[in-house]
Design a protein around this motif. Structure first.
Motif, short mmCIF file in Angstrom:
data_model
loop_
_atom_site.label_atom_id
_atom_site.label_comp_id
_atom_site.label_asym_id
_atom_site.label_seq_id
_atom_site.Cartn_x
_atom_site.Cartn_y
_atom_site.Cartn_z
N ASP A 1 13.11 -14.97 -10.84
CA ASP A 1 12.53 -13.93 -10.32
C ASP A 1 13.65 -12.30 -11.94
N PHE A 2 13.09 -11.27 -11.96
CA PHE A 2 13.27 -10.21 -12.53
C PHE A 2 13.18 -8.78 -11.95
N THR A 3 14.30 -8.17 -11.24
CA THR A 3 14.58 -7.79 -9.88
C THR A 3 14.49 -5.84 -10.53
N VAL A 4 13.30 -5.22 -10.61
CA VAL A 4 13.99 -3.95 -10.82
C VAL A 4 14.41 -3.32 -9.47
N TYR A 5 15.20 -2.36 -9.05
CA TYR A 5 15.51 -1.92 -7.84
C TYR A 5 15.85 -0.51 -8.62
N LEU A 6 15.05 0.70 -7.96
CA LEU A 6 14.83 1.73 -7.51
C LEU A 6 15.17 2.91 -7.11
N PRO A 7 15.71 3.51 -6.99
CA PRO A 7 15.41 4.35 -6.00
C PRO A 7 14.59 5.30 -5.63
N THR A 8 14.98 5.09 -4.11
CA THR A 8 13.60 5.75 -3.19
C THR A 8 14.59 6.92 -3.72
N VAL B 1 3.61 -10.83 -9.56
CA VAL B 1 4.05 -9.38 -9.43
C VAL B 1 4.42 -8.99 -8.38
N GLU B 2 5.27 -8.73 -8.09
CA GLU B 2 5.57 -7.59 -6.38
C GLU B 2 5.91 -6.27 -6.38
N ALA B 3 5.38 -5.77 -6.03
CA ALA B 3 6.02 -4.61 -5.58
C ALA B 3 6.26 -4.47 -3.93
N LEU B 4 7.54 -4.00 -3.85
CA LEU B 4 7.39 -3.35 -1.65
C LEU B 4 7.91 -2.85 -1.72
N ALA B 5 8.62 -1.76 -0.92
CA ALA B 5 9.67 -1.00 -0.68
C ALA B 5 10.23 -0.94 0.72
N THR B 6 11.86 -0.92 0.50
CA THR B 6 12.77 -1.14 1.25
C THR B 6 13.31 0.67 1.58
N ASP B 7 14.16 0.65 2.52
CA ASP B 7 14.56 1.83 2.96
C ASP B 7 15.74 2.29 2.03
N LYS B 8 16.18 1.70 1.05
CA LYS B 8 17.00 2.37 -0.28
C LYS B 8 16.34 2.22 -1.19
N TRP B 9 15.29 0.89 -1.58
CA TRP B 9 14.90 0.97 -2.58
C TRP B 9 13.68 0.31 -2.69
N ILE B 10 12.87 1.69 -4.15
CA ILE B 10 11.48 0.01 -4.61
C ILE B 10 12.00 -0.83 -5.63
N PRO C 1 0.88 -1.07 -0.37
CA PRO C 1 0.12 -0.19 -0.17
C PRO C 1 0.95 1.24 0.27
N ASP C 2 0.05 2.20 -0.93
CA ASP C 2 0.86 3.48 -0.84
C ASP C 2 2.23 3.29 -1.55
N THR C 3 2.31 3.00 -2.00
CA THR C 3 4.07 2.54 -2.54
C THR C 3 4.27 2.84 -3.82
N ARG C 4 4.97 4.83 -3.96
CA ARG C 4 5.55 5.33 -4.74
C ARG C 4 6.84 5.36 -5.51
N VAL C 5 6.69 5.56 -6.41
CA VAL C 5 8.21 4.81 -7.47
C VAL C 5 8.48 7.10 -8.37
N ILE C 6 9.31 7.32 -8.45
CA ILE C 6 10.08 7.80 -8.79
C ILE C 6 10.70 8.11 -10.46
N CYS C 7 10.19 7.67 -11.19
CA CYS C 7 10.76 7.72 -11.93
C CYS C 7 10.57 8.24 -13.47
N TYR C 8 11.24 7.74 -14.85
CA TYR C 8 10.39 8.15 -15.70
C TYR C 8 9.05 7.23 -16.51
N PRO C 9 8.28 7.29 -15.96
CA PRO C 9 7.06 6.73 -16.15
C PRO C 9 6.90 5.57 -17.89
#
Length: 438
Positions: free
Chosen positions: A429-436, A359-368, A323-331
């Protein structure tokens, strides 16, 4: 001005050479031709100057030989119609080697001008760096240090003797110095301009390749998109007919009408999400700004584009977004990455016994983190290190170009993120790590 220069340089290259070799080789050939033309001009001026200053005949013959070497290389490249890149390497190496010999003969022979003639090595180092690689210039430099050390010891430091025998040494030295200075400046300018134009051309080709790969990914789902869009439209049409029938029979039931309107609104929302997904995906990403978007909305838009293909393939699908996971990116860029990974996951399950995509999306301290998992066979350990290489593919001929993962990796790295492959249990598992960015 530069366009006219390129046309002039291309005149000395074989016709249609750009269709035979890559763009970098074409520009390297242009650099060699440019250096050859400049070398002919400089050597012609040098020959005139050495004649006026009454330099020994041996030196003037050496200058004439240099002109012949430059001229021969240009003619050689112009006439090559096959194995052009090999010919380019051979011709450039021979040109450099002959010029090195001419410089040493001019410097250390009994008829030479002594040690100061070695200043001609400066433009030659420039040429070798641009002809091949900067590291090659360092190798040439090292070889020359060794050669000079050997010659100096053999001559017992008598290499200054020829200088003392030249009566007009001062004007000769200034003339040489000015000519080397001007030729180095012009050569550097030409090479820098060619290099900048090369970067521009490669940038254009990269954008074309990016767009081509993008719409190839979309093309895999194109046959299903019409179905995805037509179904909601037929649903809306059917619901409107129901309301019309209620009006025509004076059987207006407000509760029933309200229920029909809710279904129409839900269908329109789904249709809107499909169109928005296509619009986001098809945008020119390099014109976008990085924005904060809902991970759930972004991922669901991509999943909708592939939903019909997933259903037709009999694949079980599971989507989990924190919930409420947001990504800062070029959509548009991240949409392309996700659709590439989703297409790959669907393709991997073509012959699988268990067909499941998660398909799973989650937020950690450093990455989405966005995980695209499938129950396919994965890749073997032997090729795991190659899967992100350009043009590497495990798909059958005509099924893939091998650009999807390499381009996806580049797009993720544009965000200062990572794209990684894991094999966890029975799932790929292919994982995309995007900075928070926090």
């Amino acid at each position: 001005m530069l366009k006219k220069l390129y046309l002039l340089l291309d005149f000395f290259l074989p016709e249609h050479v750009a269709e035979q070799v890559d763009i970098a080789t074409v520009f390297r050939a242009r650099s060699i031709v440019a250096a050859g033309i400049l070398g002919i001009i400089v050597c012609a001026i040098l020959f005139i100057g050495t004649t006026i200053l009454e330099v020994p005949l041996f030196i003037r013959i050496g200058v004439l030989c240099s002109i012949i070497v430059f001229f021969t290389l240009i003619i050689f490249l112009k006439t090559r119609t096959t194995n052009f890149e090999v010919s380019l390497n051979v011709g450039a190496f021979l040109q450099i080697s002959v010029l090195f010999l001419a410089i040493y003969a001019s410097a250390f022979s009994t008829h030479g001008l002594g040690f100061f003639s070695l200043i001609w090595l400066i433009p030659l180092f420039l040429m070798s760096a641009f002809y091949f690689k900067p590291s090659y210039a360092l190798i040439f430099f090292g070889i020359n240090i060794v050669v000079m050390g050997v010659i100096i010891n053999l001559l017992n430091y008598k290499f200054f003797v020829p200088i003392e025998t030249v009566s007009n040494f001062k004007p000769l030295f200034l003339f040489y110095f000015m000519l080397v200075f001007v030729s180095c400046f012009l050569m550097s300018y030409l090479f820098v301009q060619l290099n900048e134009h090369l970067k521009e051309e490669i940038g254009k080709q990269k954008n074309l390749l990016l767009e081509s790969a993008k719409f190839q990914s979309l093309g895999q789902m194109a046959s299903n998109l019409a179905h995805d869009i037509n179904n909601p439209l037929f649903t809306i049409q059917g619901k409107l007919h129901q309301i019309r029938n209620l009006f025509s029979h004076d059987e207006l039931d407000l509760d029933k009408c309200d229920h029909i309107i809710e279904e129409v609104e839900s269908t329109i929302l789904r249709l809107s999400q499909i169109v928005k997904g296509i619009s986001t995906f098809a945008r020119q990403g390099h014109q976008d700004q990085m924005v904060s978007v809902s991970a759930d909305e972004l991922i669901r838009g991509i999943v909708l584009l592939g939903s019909d293909r997933i259903v037709q393939s009999g694949i079980a699908f599971d989507l989990k977004v924190a919930p409420d996971t947001r990504v800062i990116c070029y959509p548009s860029y991240i949409s392309q990455v996700l659709i590439n990974l989703l297409n790959n996951a669907i393709d991997a399950l073509e012959n699988a016994e268990v067909k499941l995509i998660q398909v799973e999306a989650l937020a950690t301290d450093k990455w989405i983190e966005i995980h695209i998992k499938d129950s396919g066979p994965g890749v073997t350990a032997e090729i795991e290190s190659k899967i992100f290489d350009s043009f590497f593919t495990t798909k059958k001929y005509g099924k893939g170009t091998g650009l999807g993962l390499s381009i996806s990796k580049g797009l993720v790295e544009t965000h200062e993120g990572l794209l990684k492959y894991h094999r966890t249990g029975n799932m790929t598992d292919f994982t995309v790590y995007l900075p928070t960015y926090e």
